[in-house]
Design a protein around this motif. Structure first.
Motif, PDB file in Angstrom:
ATOM      1  N   THR A  24       0.843  -1.195   0.000  1.00 37.00           N
ATOM      2  CA  THR A  24       0.000   0.000   0.000  1.00 37.00           C
ATOM      3  C   THR A  24       0.879   1.246   0.000  1.00 37.00           C
ATOM      4  OG1 THR A  24      -0.072   0.214   2.403  1.00 37.00           O
ATOM      5  CG2 THR A  24      -1.748  -1.237   1.370  1.00 37.00           C
ATOM      6  N   ALA A  25       0.261   2.384  -0.298  1.00 43.82           N
ATOM      7  CA  ALA A  25       0.988   3.657  -0.241  1.00 43.82           C
ATOM      8  C   ALA A  25       1.490   3.902   1.179  1.00 43.82           C
ATOM      9  CB  ALA A  25       0.091   4.796  -0.721  1.00 43.82           C
ATOM     10  N   ARG A  26       0.677   3.545   2.160  1.00 39.97           N
ATOM     11  CA  ARG A  26       1.091   3.742   3.555  1.00 39.97           C
ATOM     12  C   ARG A  26       2.304   2.869   3.911  1.00 39.97           C
ATOM     13  NH1 ARG A  26      -2.229   7.161   5.881  1.00 39.97           N
ATOM     14  NH2 ARG A  26      -4.403   7.294   5.239  1.00 39.97           N
ATOM     15  N   ASP A  27       2.360   1.656   3.346  1.00 41.32           N
ATOM     16  CA  ASP A  27       3.535   0.803   3.566  1.00 41.32           C
ATOM     17  C   ASP A  27       4.798   1.490   3.052  1.00 41.32           C
ATOM     18  OD1 ASP A  27       1.988  -1.345   4.581  1.00 41.32           O
ATOM     19  OD2 ASP A  27       1.741  -2.217   2.566  1.00 41.32           O
ATOM     20  N   ILE A  28       4.695   2.051   1.857  1.00 41.05           N
ATOM     21  CA  ILE A  28       5.854   2.709   1.243  1.00 41.05           C
ATOM     22  C   ILE A  28       6.292   3.911   2.072  1.00 41.05           C
ATOM     23  CG2 ILE A  28       6.696   3.949  -0.793  1.00 41.05           C
ATOM     24  CD1 ILE A  28       4.646   2.212  -2.430  1.00 41.05           C
ATOM     25  N   VAL A  29       5.315   4.708   2.518  1.00 37.73           N
ATOM     26  CA  VAL A  29       5.612   5.888   3.329  1.00 37.73           C
ATOM     27  C   VAL A  29       6.289   5.473   4.634  1.00 37.73           C
ATOM     28  CG1 VAL A  29       4.519   7.736   4.668  1.00 37.73           C
ATOM     29  CG2 VAL A  29       3.864   7.361   2.288  1.00 37.73           C
ATOM     30  N   LYS A  30       5.755   4.447   5.267  1.00 39.23           N
ATOM     31  CA  LYS A  30       6.335   3.973   6.521  1.00 39.23           C
ATOM     32  C   LYS A  30       7.769   3.478   6.303  1.00 39.23           C
ATOM     33  CE  LYS A  30       5.614   0.596  10.199  1.00 39.23           C
ATOM     34  NZ  LYS A  30       4.810  -0.533  10.661  1.00 39.23           N
ATOM     35  N   GLU A  31       7.963   2.721   5.242  1.00 34.50           N
ATOM     36  CA  GLU A  31       9.285   2.147   4.953  1.00 34.50           C
ATOM     37  C   GLU A  31      10.295   3.207   4.532  1.00 34.50           C
ATOM     38  OE1 GLU A  31      12.014  -0.801   4.944  1.00 34.50           O
ATOM     39  OE2 GLU A  31       9.930  -1.143   5.502  1.00 34.50           O
ATOM     40  N   SER A  32       9.824   4.263   3.902  1.00 32.54           N
ATOM     41  CA  SER A  32      10.733   5.286   3.371  1.00 32.54           C
ATOM     42  C   SER A  32      10.931   6.473   4.299  1.00 32.54           C
ATOM     43  CB  SER A  32      10.217   5.794   2.025  1.00 32.54           C
ATOM     44  OG  SER A  32       8.979   6.476   2.190  1.00 32.54           O
ATOM     45  N   GLY A  33      10.066   6.607   5.311  1.00 37.03           N
ATOM     46  CA  GLY A  33      10.167   7.747   6.211  1.00 37.03           C
ATOM     47  C   GLY A  33       9.739   9.059   5.577  1.00 37.03           C
ATOM     48  N   THR A  34       8.872   8.972   4.570  1.00 42.94           N
ATOM     49  CA  THR A  34       8.389  10.173   3.877  1.00 42.94           C
ATOM     50  C   THR A  34       6.923  10.389   4.213  1.00 42.94           C
ATOM     51  OG1 THR A  34       7.843   8.896   1.893  1.00 42.94           O
ATOM     52  CG2 THR A  34      10.074   9.853   2.008  1.00 42.94           C
ATOM     53  N   ASN A  35       6.181  11.062   3.322  1.00 40.25           N
ATOM     54  CA  ASN A  35       4.752  11.276   3.545  1.00 40.25           C
ATOM     55  C   ASN A  35       3.968  10.932   2.287  1.00 40.25           C
ATOM     56  OD1 ASN A  35       4.477  13.762   1.847  1.00 40.25           O
ATOM     57  ND2 ASN A  35       5.937  14.547   3.342  1.00 40.25           N
ATOM     58  N   LEU A  36       2.658  10.745   2.440  1.00 39.39           N
ATOM     59  CA  LEU A  36       1.811  10.332   1.313  1.00 39.39           C
ATOM     60  C   LEU A  36       1.875  11.307   0.148  1.00 39.39           C
ATOM     61  CD1 LEU A  36      -1.369   8.937   3.106  1.00 39.39           C
ATOM     62  CD2 LEU A  36       0.243   7.665   1.681  1.00 39.39           C
ATOM     63  N   GLY A  37       1.929  12.596   0.426  1.00 40.21           N
ATOM     64  CA  GLY A  37       1.974  13.584  -0.649  1.00 40.21           C
ATOM     65  C   GLY A  37       3.210  13.463  -1.521  1.00 40.21           C
ATOM     66  N   SER A  38       4.281  12.936  -0.960  1.00 52.51           N
ATOM     67  CA  SER A  38       5.526  12.792  -1.725  1.00 52.51           C
ATOM     68  C   SER A  38       5.380  11.821  -2.886  1.00 52.51           C
ATOM     69  CB  SER A  38       6.660  12.306  -0.808  1.00 52.51           C
ATOM     70  OG  SER A  38       6.985  13.266   0.134  1.00 52.51           O
ATOM     71  N   ILE A  39       4.552  10.800  -2.705  1.00 52.64           N
ATOM     72  CA  ILE A  39       4.377   9.813  -3.775  1.00 52.64           C
ATOM     73  C   ILE A  39       3.795  10.498  -5.007  1.00 52.64           C
ATOM     74  CG2 ILE A  39       3.125   7.735  -4.526  1.00 52.64           C
ATOM     75  CD1 ILE A  39       3.335   6.743  -1.608  1.00 52.64           C
ATOM     76  N   GLY A  40       2.721  11.238  -4.834  1.00 51.82           N
ATOM     77  CA  GLY A  40       2.100  11.942  -5.963  1.00 51.82           C
ATOM     78  C   GLY A  40       3.011  12.995  -6.548  1.00 51.82           C
ATOM     79  N   TYR A  41       3.696  13.723  -5.703  1.00 48.92           N
ATOM     80  CA  TYR A  41       4.569  14.804  -6.161  1.00 48.92           C
ATOM     81  C   TYR A  41       5.721  14.265  -7.009  1.00 48.92           C
ATOM     82  CZ  TYR A  41       7.818  18.709  -6.112  1.00 48.92           C
ATOM     83  OH  TYR A  41       8.689  19.700  -6.495  1.00 48.92           O
ATOM     84  N   HIS A  42       6.365  13.191  -6.547  1.00 47.19           N
ATOM     85  CA  HIS A  42       7.562  12.686  -7.227  1.00 47.19           C
ATOM     86  C   HIS A  42       7.274  11.651  -8.308  1.00 47.19           C
ATOM     87  CE1 HIS A  42      10.508  14.789  -4.791  1.00 47.19           C
ATOM     88  NE2 HIS A  42       9.832  14.430  -3.696  1.00 47.19           N
ATOM     89  N   TYR A  43       6.193  10.885  -8.172  1.00 46.90           N
ATOM     90  CA  TYR A  43       5.952   9.781  -9.106  1.00 46.90           C
ATOM     91  C   TYR A  43       4.592   9.829  -9.789  1.00 46.90           C
ATOM     92  CZ  TYR A  43      10.243   7.795  -7.348  1.00 46.90           C
ATOM     93  OH  TYR A  43      11.556   7.606  -7.027  1.00 46.90           O
ATOM     94  N   GLY A  44       3.696  10.639  -9.321  1.00 43.13           N
ATOM     95  CA  GLY A  44       2.371  10.725  -9.926  1.00 43.13           C
ATOM     96  C   GLY A  44       1.366   9.781  -9.290  1.00 43.13           C
ATOM     97  N   SER A  45       1.790   8.565  -8.999  1.00 38.30           N
ATOM     98  CA  SER A  45       0.896   7.590  -8.377  1.00 38.30           C
ATOM     99  C   SER A  45       1.714   6.486  -7.721  1.00 38.30           C
ATOM    100  CB  SER A  45      -0.036   6.964  -9.430  1.00 38.30           C
ATOM    101  OG  SER A  45       0.710   6.105 -10.288  1.00 38.30           O
ATOM    102  N   LYS A  46       1.056   5.732  -6.862  1.00 38.74           N
ATOM    103  CA  LYS A  46       1.703   4.588  -6.219  1.00 38.74           C
ATOM    104  C   LYS A  46       2.107   3.564  -7.270  1.00 38.74           C
ATOM    105  CE  LYS A  46      -0.410   1.046  -4.750  1.00 38.74           C
ATOM    106  NZ  LYS A  46      -1.111  -0.086  -4.214  1.00 38.74           N
ATOM    107  N   ASP A  47       1.217   3.318  -8.257  1.00 36.50           N
ATOM    108  CA  ASP A  47       1.541   2.341  -9.304  1.00 36.50           C
ATOM    109  C   ASP A  47       2.785   2.737 -10.085  1.00 36.50           C
ATOM    110  OD1 ASP A  47      -0.577   0.774  -8.561  1.00 36.50           O
ATOM    111  OD2 ASP A  47      -1.831   1.262 -10.287  1.00 36.50           O
ATOM    112  N   ALA A  48       2.890   4.014 -10.446  1.00 37.45           N
ATOM    113  CA  ALA A  48       4.066   4.475 -11.195  1.00 37.45           C
ATOM    114  C   ALA A  48       5.333   4.288 -10.356  1.00 37.45           C
ATOM    115  CB  ALA A  48       3.900   5.930 -11.608  1.00 37.45           C
ATOM    116  N   LEU A  49       5.252   4.567  -9.058  1.00 35.80           N
ATOM    117  CA  LEU A  49       6.395   4.364  -8.163  1.00 35.80           C
ATOM    118  C   LEU A  49       6.757   2.883  -8.095  1.00 35.80           C
ATOM    119  CD1 LEU A  49       8.466   4.962  -5.948  1.00 35.80           C
ATOM    120  CD2 LEU A  49       6.567   5.138  -4.322  1.00 35.80           C
ATOM    121  N   LEU A  50       5.753   2.011  -7.972  1.00 39.32           N
ATOM    122  CA  LEU A  50       6.030   0.578  -7.883  1.00 39.32           C
ATOM    123  C   LEU A  50       6.660   0.053  -9.166  1.00 39.32           C
ATOM    124  CD1 LEU A  50       2.941  -0.784  -5.915  1.00 39.32           C
ATOM    125  CD2 LEU A  50       5.283  -0.453  -5.094  1.00 39.32           C
TER     126      LEU A  50
END
Length: 194
Positions: A24-50
């Motif tokens: 999940t997006a929350r798993d990634i945030v927890k593992e990376s020490g970042t925040n949910l907004g960072s996923i959209g800002y840097h990658y557009g979506s969780k799927d694109a990041l994955l």
């Protein structure tokens, strides 16, 4: 490291531990020490990041089986090279089992991973070219388009079948030697029929 790199590293760890479907997006945030907004800002979506994380995990595998540098009587693409190339590929399946399991997950869960699936479909041509270069001994940049589209497809079909066998039951999976002997026999039958 910035948030972008932290997210990528966190996503890679999540993929190796949980796979695509369960991450999940929350798993990634927890593992990376970042925040949910960072996923959209840097990658557009969780799927694109994955997808980017998956590609980052599989890219080094290409180096693991770039293919043996053999000179089988000066013949590129001979049976000896074929066998050594497939032996190298099989070794990669064993050494990188979690990454190959993710590949199998994409294949079997494709409808649930529509965004990921579409992005990876676009990367298939590169995969065909890489395997064709390895087995034929022709530099990837010099491969004719028909070799990529015909032989590359043939080799990736073999690759997918071998991958499933080795992931499911390594004890009964086809070896490089058995695959090569099968090819040799098919070639003999075709020659006899002509």
């Amino acid at each position: 490291m910035g948030h972008r790199e932290d997210l990528l590293e966190g996503a890679k760890r999540c993929l190796l531990e949980k796979g695509f479907v369960r991450t999940t997006a929350r798993d990634i945030v927890k593992e990376s020490g970042t925040n949910l907004g960072s996923i959209g800002y840097h990658y557009g979506s969780k799927d694109a990041l994955l997808v980017e994380a998956y590609i980052a995990l599989i890219e080094p595998m290409g180096n693991d089986f770039e293919g043996p540098r053999i000179e089988a009587d000066g013949e590129k693409g001979g049976l000896e090279r074929f066998q050594q190339a497939w032996g190298s590929i099989i070794g990669s399946v064993l050494a990188s089992r979690p990454v190959w399991m993710m590949t199998l997950e994409v294949i079997t869960q494709g409808e649930r991973l529509a965004g990921i699936r579409e992005l990876l479909i676009k990367a298939q041509r590169e995969g065909r070219a890489g395997v064709a270069a390895m087995v034929t001994g022709i530099e990837e940049s010099e491969l004719p388009e028909d070799v990529v589209e015909v032989e590359g497809r043939f080799y990736t079909t073999l690759l997918n079948g071998l991958m499933v066998q080795w992931l499911f039951d390594p004890e009964s999976a086809t070896t490089a030697e058995q695959l090569t002997e099968g090819l040799r026999r098919v070639m003999e039958r075709v020659a006899e029929a002509d």
